[in-house]
Design a protein around this motif. Structure first.
Motif, PDB file in Angstrom:
ATOM      1  N   LYS A  68       0.826  -1.204   0.000  1.00 14.19           N
ATOM      2  CA  LYS A  68       0.000   0.000   0.000  1.00 14.19           C
ATOM      3  C   LYS A  68       0.858   1.251   0.000  1.00 14.19           C
ATOM      4  N   ALA A  69       1.977   1.218   0.724  1.00  6.94           N
ATOM      5  CA  ALA A  69       2.860   2.381   0.791  1.00  6.94           C
ATOM      6  C   ALA A  69       3.483   2.716  -0.556  1.00  6.94           C
ATOM      7  N   HIS A  70       3.609   1.722  -1.432  1.00  7.95           N
ATOM      8  CA  HIS A  70       4.207   1.955  -2.748  1.00  7.95           C
ATOM      9  C   HIS A  70       3.253   2.650  -3.709  1.00  7.95           C
ATOM     10  N   LEU A  71       1.972   2.734  -3.344  1.00  5.22           N
ATOM     11  CA  LEU A  71       0.959   3.289  -4.238  1.00  5.22           C
ATOM     12  C   LEU A  71       0.400   4.613  -3.733  1.00  5.22           C
ATOM     13  N   ARG A  72       1.132   5.263  -2.839  1.00  4.32           N
ATOM     14  CA  ARG A  72       0.678   6.562  -2.354  1.00  4.32           C
ATOM     15  C   ARG A  72       0.702   7.589  -3.482  1.00  4.32           C
ATOM     16  N   SER A  73      -0.231   8.522  -3.420  1.00  7.54           N
ATOM     17  CA  SER A  73      -0.303   9.588  -4.421  1.00  7.54           C
ATOM     18  C   SER A  73      -0.510  10.918  -3.713  1.00  7.54           C
ATOM     19  N   ASP A  74      -0.367  12.006  -4.478  1.00  3.16           N
ATOM     20  CA  ASP A  74      -0.529  13.356  -3.944  1.00  3.16           C
ATOM     21  C   ASP A  74      -1.247  14.177  -5.006  1.00  3.16           C
ATOM     22  N   PRO A  75      -2.337  14.841  -4.660  1.00  4.61           N
ATOM     23  CA  PRO A  75      -3.056  15.632  -5.671  1.00  4.61           C
ATOM     24  C   PRO A  75      -2.256  16.798  -6.215  1.00  4.61           C
ATOM     25  N   ALA A  76      -1.168  17.167  -5.534  1.00  6.18           N
ATOM     26  CA  ALA A  76      -0.391  18.334  -5.954  1.00  6.18           C
ATOM     27  C   ALA A  76       0.686  18.001  -6.990  1.00  6.18           C
ATOM     28  N   HIS A  77       1.150  16.752  -7.020  1.00 10.03           N
ATOM     29  CA  HIS A  77       2.253  16.398  -7.919  1.00 10.03           C
ATOM     30  C   HIS A  77       2.386  14.882  -8.005  1.00 10.03           C
ATOM     31  N   TYR A  78       3.110  14.424  -9.023  1.00 11.19           N
ATOM     32  CA  TYR A  78       3.358  12.985  -9.122  1.00 11.19           C
ATOM     33  C   TYR A  78       4.170  12.542  -7.908  1.00 11.19           C
ATOM     34  N   THR A  79       4.089  11.256  -7.576  1.00 13.55           N
ATOM     35  CA  THR A  79       4.663  10.777  -6.322  1.00 13.55           C
ATOM     36  C   THR A  79       5.679   9.677  -6.578  1.00 13.55           C
ATOM     37  N   ARG A  80       6.837   9.801  -5.923  1.00 14.80           N
ATOM     38  CA  ARG A  80       7.887   8.794  -5.997  1.00 14.80           C
ATOM     39  C   ARG A  80       7.923   8.039  -4.675  1.00 14.80           C
ATOM     40  N   ASN A  81       7.625   6.750  -4.719  1.00 11.32           N
ATOM     41  CA  ASN A  81       7.615   5.913  -3.529  1.00 11.32           C
ATOM     42  C   ASN A  81       8.775   4.920  -3.609  1.00 11.32           C
ATOM     43  N   LEU A  82       9.689   5.014  -2.668  1.00 12.66           N
ATOM     44  CA  LEU A  82      10.866   4.148  -2.693  1.00 12.66           C
ATOM     45  C   LEU A  82      10.485   2.714  -2.386  1.00 12.66           C
ATOM     46  N   VAL A  83      10.904   1.806  -3.248  1.00  9.89           N
ATOM     47  CA  VAL A  83      10.709   0.375  -3.031  1.00  9.89           C
ATOM     48  C   VAL A  83      11.985  -0.253  -2.481  1.00  9.89           C
ATOM     49  N   TYR A  84      13.131   0.114  -3.084  1.00  8.31           N
ATOM     50  CA  TYR A  84      14.410  -0.456  -2.653  1.00  8.31           C
ATOM     51  C   TYR A  84      15.536   0.485  -3.028  1.00  8.31           C
ATOM     52  N   CYS A  85      16.525   0.578  -2.136  1.00 11.05           N
ATOM     53  CA  CYS A  85      17.753   1.317  -2.434  1.00 11.05           C
ATOM     54  C   CYS A  85      18.922   0.502  -1.919  1.00 11.05           C
ATOM     55  N   ALA A  86      19.876   0.186  -2.785  1.00 12.32           N
ATOM     56  CA  ALA A  86      21.034  -0.608  -2.379  1.00 12.32           C
ATOM     57  C   ALA A  86      21.875   0.174  -1.376  1.00 12.32           C
ATOM     58  N   PRO A  87      22.416  -0.503  -0.366  1.00 14.49           N
ATOM     59  CA  PRO A  87      23.235   0.180   0.637  1.00 14.49           C
ATOM     60  C   PRO A  87      24.417   0.942   0.047  1.00 14.49           C
ATOM     61  N   ASP A  88      24.956   0.453  -1.073  1.00 14.21           N
ATOM     62  CA  ASP A  88      26.092   1.150  -1.688  1.00 14.21           C
ATOM     63  C   ASP A  88      25.654   2.123  -2.779  1.00 14.21           C
ATOM     64  N   SER A  89      24.336   2.384  -2.877  1.00 11.76           N
ATOM     65  CA  SER A  89      23.775   3.379  -3.812  1.00 11.76           C
ATOM     66  C   SER A  89      23.961   3.016  -5.273  1.00 11.76           C
ATOM     67  N   CYS A  90      24.225   1.733  -5.573  1.00 10.61           N
ATOM     68  CA  CYS A  90      24.442   1.324  -6.961  1.00 10.61           C
ATOM     69  C   CYS A  90      23.140   1.046  -7.699  1.00 10.61           C
ATOM     70  N   LEU A  91      22.011   1.007  -6.983  1.00  7.12           N
ATOM     71  CA  LEU A  91      20.745   0.624  -7.599  1.00  7.12           C
ATOM     72  C   LEU A  91      19.610   1.170  -6.737  1.00  7.12           C
ATOM     73  N   SER A  92      18.540   1.615  -7.405  1.00  7.68           N
ATOM     74  CA  SER A  92      17.346   2.024  -6.656  1.00  7.68           C
ATOM     75  C   SER A  92      16.113   1.738  -7.495  1.00  7.68           C
ATOM     76  N   LEU A  93      15.026   1.410  -6.803  1.00 10.32           N
ATOM     77  CA  LEU A  93      13.762   1.086  -7.448  1.00 10.32           C
ATOM     78  C   LEU A  93      12.657   1.903  -6.791  1.00 10.32           C
ATOM     79  N   TYR A  94      11.855   2.583  -7.614  1.00  8.78           N
ATOM     80  CA  TYR A  94      10.767   3.418  -7.130  1.00  8.78           C
ATOM     81  C   TYR A  94       9.478   3.034  -7.840  1.00  8.78           C
ATOM     82  N   ALA A  95       8.370   3.148  -7.109  1.00  9.81           N
ATOM     83  CA  ALA A  95       7.049   3.070  -7.722  1.00  9.81           C
ATOM     84  C   ALA A  95       6.518   4.492  -7.822  1.00  9.81           C
ATOM     85  N   LEU A  96       6.227   4.927  -9.047  1.00  9.25           N
ATOM     86  CA  LEU A  96       5.726   6.278  -9.273  1.00  9.25           C
ATOM     87  C   LEU A  96       4.237   6.234  -9.576  1.00  9.25           C
ATOM     88  N   VAL A  97       3.499   7.141  -8.956  1.00  6.39           N
ATOM     89  CA  VAL A  97       2.060   7.231  -9.164  1.00  6.39           C
ATOM     90  C   VAL A  97       1.747   8.586  -9.777  1.00  6.39           C
TER      91      VAL A  97
END
Length: 210
Positions: A68-97
């Protein structure tokens, strides 16, 4: 070789657990595969080539895996919800609504990326650089390019150098869209372009933690 692969897979799974991110087993497997196929010294073009089919499969089943947290939205702007971020910052995955009428500014990423659409139709409008990139943040001439419409399960990829400059969003007359965005770094900032002024500047980009 099998022992080495097993060790690598365990290290990747440990990385997912150490990040503190709770994801489903199938989503963890996708992240594990993406980490494996994008580790240096893999060329960004090869990384997106390998990961694109995985993203298409993930997009088809993402509604079963996203929280549910990955599908949050905001009426003011598109929303970036973090799904995963690698500890060494080499990779990140976001769900955008994207609610109807919500768009990014004109931007690039400074990274390779793979985008998969889960719901709705996402629109990408590209810009073509007409001036040489000499490192300056002014005197940048951009012309409007083509448009790509991405329905569910569609996948789009990009690599840096040349920059992938575009805006992405959903026109007001279309339903909500949800998309997954995988990047080859922590995507906490990007270059924003002012097309009329011919300038760009680096800005921080906010997201919701999962």
């Amino acid at each position: 070789m099998k022992g080495l692969n097993d060790m690598r897979n365990r290290n990747h799974q440990d990385s997912i657990r150490d990040s503190g991110t709770a994801v489903s087993p199938d989503l963890a497997q996708f992240i594990d595969e993406a980490l494996s196929r994008s580790r240096a010294p893999v060329d960004p073009s090869d990384a997106v080539l390998d990961i694109a089919p995985l993203m298409m499969e993930l997009s088809a089943r993402a509604n079963e895996m996203l929280q549910k947290a990955h599908l949050r939205s905001d009426p003011a702007h598109y929303t970036r919800n973090l799904v995963y971020c690698a500890p060494d910052s080499c990779l990140s995955l976001y769900a955008l609504v994207w609610l109807p009428g919500q768009w990014t500014p004109v931007h690039d990423h400074g990274s390779w990326g793979v985008v998969g659409v889960v719901e709705g139709v996402l629109e990408e409008r590209s810009f073509v650089r007409q001036s040489a990139d000499d490192g300056r943040d002014e005197g940048i001439a951009l012309a409007r390019g083509g448009v790509v419409l991405l329905p569910p399960r569609a996948v789009s990829t990009f690599v840096p150098n040349p920059d992938h400059i575009h805006i992405t969003g959903v026109p007001a007359g279309r339903p909500r869209a949800v998309s997954l965005h995988l990047y080859g770094r922590t995507m906490s900032d990007f270059n924003l372009y002012d097309v009329e002024a011919g300038t760009r500047r680096r800005i921080a980009v906010a997201h919701n933690e999962s």
